[in-house]
Design a protein around this motif. Structure first.
Motif, short mmCIF file in Angstrom:
data_model
loop_
_atom_site.label_atom_id
_atom_site.label_comp_id
_atom_site.label_asym_id
_atom_site.label_seq_id
_atom_site.Cartn_x
_atom_site.Cartn_y
_atom_site.Cartn_z
N ILE A 28 0.82 -1.20 0.00
CA ILE A 28 0.00 0.00 0.00
C ILE A 28 0.86 1.26 0.00
O ILE A 28 0.52 2.27 -0.62
N TYR A 29 2.02 1.20 0.65
CA TYR A 29 2.92 2.35 0.65
C TYR A 29 3.65 2.48 -0.69
O TYR A 29 3.90 3.60 -1.16
N LEU A 30 3.99 1.35 -1.30
CA LEU A 30 4.63 1.39 -2.61
C LEU A 30 3.68 1.96 -3.66
O LEU A 30 4.10 2.72 -4.54
N VAL A 31 2.41 1.59 -3.58
CA VAL A 31 1.42 2.13 -4.51
C VAL A 31 1.28 3.63 -4.32
O VAL A 31 1.22 4.40 -5.29
N GLN A 32 1.25 4.08 -3.07
CA GLN A 32 1.17 5.51 -2.79
C GLN A 32 2.36 6.26 -3.36
O GLN A 32 2.24 7.38 -3.85
N ARG A 33 3.54 5.63 -3.29
CA ARG A 33 4.79 6.26 -3.76
C ARG A 33 4.99 6.11 -5.27
O ARG A 33 6.00 6.55 -5.81
N ARG A 34 4.03 5.43 -5.93
CA ARG A 34 4.14 5.13 -7.36
C ARG A 34 5.41 4.32 -7.65
O ARG A 34 6.12 4.57 -8.62
N GLN A 35 5.67 3.37 -6.78
CA GLN A 35 6.81 2.46 -6.95
C GLN A 35 6.32 1.02 -6.97
O GLN A 35 6.87 0.15 -6.31
N ALA A 36 5.28 0.78 -7.75
CA ALA A 36 4.67 -0.54 -7.77
C ALA A 36 5.64 -1.62 -8.23
O ALA A 36 5.52 -2.78 -7.84
N LEU A 37 6.62 -1.25 -9.06
CA LEU A 37 7.56 -2.24 -9.58
C LEU A 37 8.79 -2.42 -8.69
O LEU A 37 9.69 -3.18 -9.03
N MET A 38 8.82 -1.73 -7.55
CA MET A 38 9.97 -1.86 -6.67
C MET A 38 10.14 -3.30 -6.18
O MET A 38 11.25 -3.83 -6.10
N GLY A 39 9.03 -3.94 -5.85
CA GLY A 39 9.08 -5.33 -5.39
C GLY A 39 9.66 -6.24 -6.46
O GLY A 39 10.38 -7.20 -6.15
N ASP A 40 9.37 -5.95 -7.72
CA ASP A 40 9.91 -6.74 -8.82
C ASP A 40 11.43 -6.62 -8.87
O ASP A 40 12.15 -7.61 -9.03
N GLY A 41 11.94 -5.38 -8.76
CA GLY A 41 13.37 -5.17 -8.79
C GLY A 41 14.07 -5.84 -7.63
O GLY A 41 15.12 -6.48 -7.80
N ILE A 42 13.49 -5.72 -6.43
CA ILE A 42 14.08 -6.37 -5.25
C ILE A 42 14.03 -7.88 -5.40
O ILE A 42 14.96 -8.60 -5.01
N GLY A 43 12.96 -8.39 -5.99
CA GLY A 43 12.85 -9.84 -6.20
C GLY A 43 13.97 -10.36 -7.08
O GLY A 43 14.50 -11.46 -6.85
N HIS A 44 14.32 -9.59 -8.09
CA HIS A 44 15.41 -10.02 -8.97
C HIS A 44 16.76 -9.98 -8.26
O HIS A 44 17.59 -10.88 -8.42
N GLN A 82 3.39 8.04 9.83
CA GLN A 82 4.59 8.64 9.26
C GLN A 82 4.85 8.15 7.84
O GLN A 82 5.17 8.94 6.93
N LEU A 83 4.72 6.83 7.62
CA LEU A 83 4.95 6.27 6.30
C LEU A 83 3.90 6.78 5.30
O LEU A 83 4.23 7.05 4.13
N PHE A 84 2.68 6.93 5.76
CA PHE A 84 1.62 7.44 4.89
C PHE A 84 1.92 8.87 4.48
O PHE A 84 1.79 9.25 3.30
N ALA A 85 2.35 9.69 5.44
CA ALA A 85 2.65 11.10 5.14
C ALA A 85 3.77 11.22 4.12
O ALA A 85 3.69 12.00 3.17
N VAL A 86 4.83 10.44 4.30
CA VAL A 86 5.96 10.49 3.38
C VAL A 86 5.56 9.97 2.01
O VAL A 86 5.98 10.50 0.97
N SER A 87 4.75 8.93 1.98
CA SER A 87 4.32 8.35 0.70
C SER A 87 3.44 9.31 -0.08
O SER A 87 3.46 9.34 -1.30
N GLN A 88 2.65 10.12 0.63
CA GLN A 88 1.75 11.07 -0.02
C GLN A 88 2.49 12.28 -0.56
O GLN A 88 2.29 12.68 -1.70
#
Length: 299
Positions: A28-44, A151-157
């Motif tokens: 949910i925080y990655l989606v807020q940050r528009r980093q939906a593909l971050m998990g993909d990169g970390i997975g690799h 705090q994470l929500f505020a930074v993500s927004q």
């Protein structure tokens, strides 16, 4: 035949529940940050950790955790200080991580087949030590995502606004990256490194179809995550199909179903809002037209 009669399925279901909770909780925080593909990169990049685990004869889970955390931190540092754009940093994680995983596995005397259970998930190979590692790492993720949710929500927004209010933006961004890395390694035994990003993002996107604030989206996304991981695990046992792909397909199915359900509700809400505006009802006119956590101002 009772599925719980088998010890390996007991371990698999426990791991599935933990993954179903924490993947959307971070996503949910990655989606807020528009980093939906971050998990993909970390997975690799975690593939390099798995290969190192084979090479050094240590736990691939813990080694993948260490390597993926390092990769996530480096990606954040490049985003802050480097001239390279974030998408270039992600590309380097993608290809470097894959190459490192294959190389180290080969040096360990194995083949790429050794990586299969980590790439796509494998229920039958979840050991007691894996469950212990998954439990400890999942506890860390929950402490972070729930304890620091405001705090994470505020930074993500809005990072600039969060910085003005005195929040340690860089530290929180690093913590988000580290938490995402830990989540990826937790989920790799259930859904696999190549599919884990879907479980982090799609339940959140599905929940946004029905919810209109952060707390509700968080709760619904976690409920979807737990439902599809349990459903996929049980299905894979009885139908002898891959667990990772089954879980991801169920997640996408949930998104499609909720989208179909939300569309007429959104139209009805829009008609009600238009009628309220025509009637001059200030209470009804104050209802926001958007949905999902992006429309919220607090947690």
């Amino acid at each position: 035949m009772d599925i719980l009669d088998y010890a390996f399925m007991q371990r698999a279901l426990l791991a599935a529940v933990l993954v179903g909770v924490i993947a959307p909780a971070v996503g949910i925080y990655l989606v807020q940050r528009r980093q939906a593909l971050m998990g993909d990169g970390i997975g690799h990049v975690a593939m390099t950790g798995v290969g190192l685990g084979f090479l050094l004869n240590t736990s691939p889970v813990w080694m993948a955790t260490a390597v993926s955390v390092l990769g996530a931190v480096l990606m954040e540092l490049i985003r802050w200080y480097g001239r390279t754009r974030g998408d270039i940093a992600l590309a380097m994680l993608f290809y470097g991580g894959m190459a490192g995983g294959v190389m180290f596995t080969s040096l360990a005397g194995g083949s790429t087949a050794n990586l299969t259970s980590y790439l796509f998930g494998s229920l039958s190979t979840v050991s007691e030590s894996d469950v212990t590692a998954i439990g400890l790492l999942a506890a860390f993720v929950l402490v972070v995502t729930l304890g620091l949710r405001r705090q994470l929500f505020a930074v993500s927004q809005d990072e600039e606004f969060a910085r003005v209010t005195g929040l340690p933006v860089r530290a929180l961004n690093l913590l988000t990256a580290v938490t995402a890395a830990v989540t990826v390694t937790v989920a790799m035994r259930v859904v696999g490194l190549l599919l884990v990003s879907a479980l982090m993002v799609v339940p959140v996107a599905a929940a946004q179809q029905l919810t209109r604030n952060f707390a509700a989206t968080f709760a619904v996304a976690v409920a979807i995550g737990v439902s599809v991981t349990i459903g996929g695990t049980v299905t894979s046992f009885y139908q002898d199909v891959p667990p990772g792909s089954t879980i991801v397909l169920l997640t996408i199915g949930a998104f499609i179903a909720l989208t179909a359900l939300a569309t007429p509700l959104a139209r009805r809400r829009a008609r009600a809002l238009a009628a309220a505006q025509a009637a001059g009802d200030p209470a009804e006119c104050a209802i926001p037209a958007t949905r999902g956590p992006e429309s919220t101002v607090g947690v």
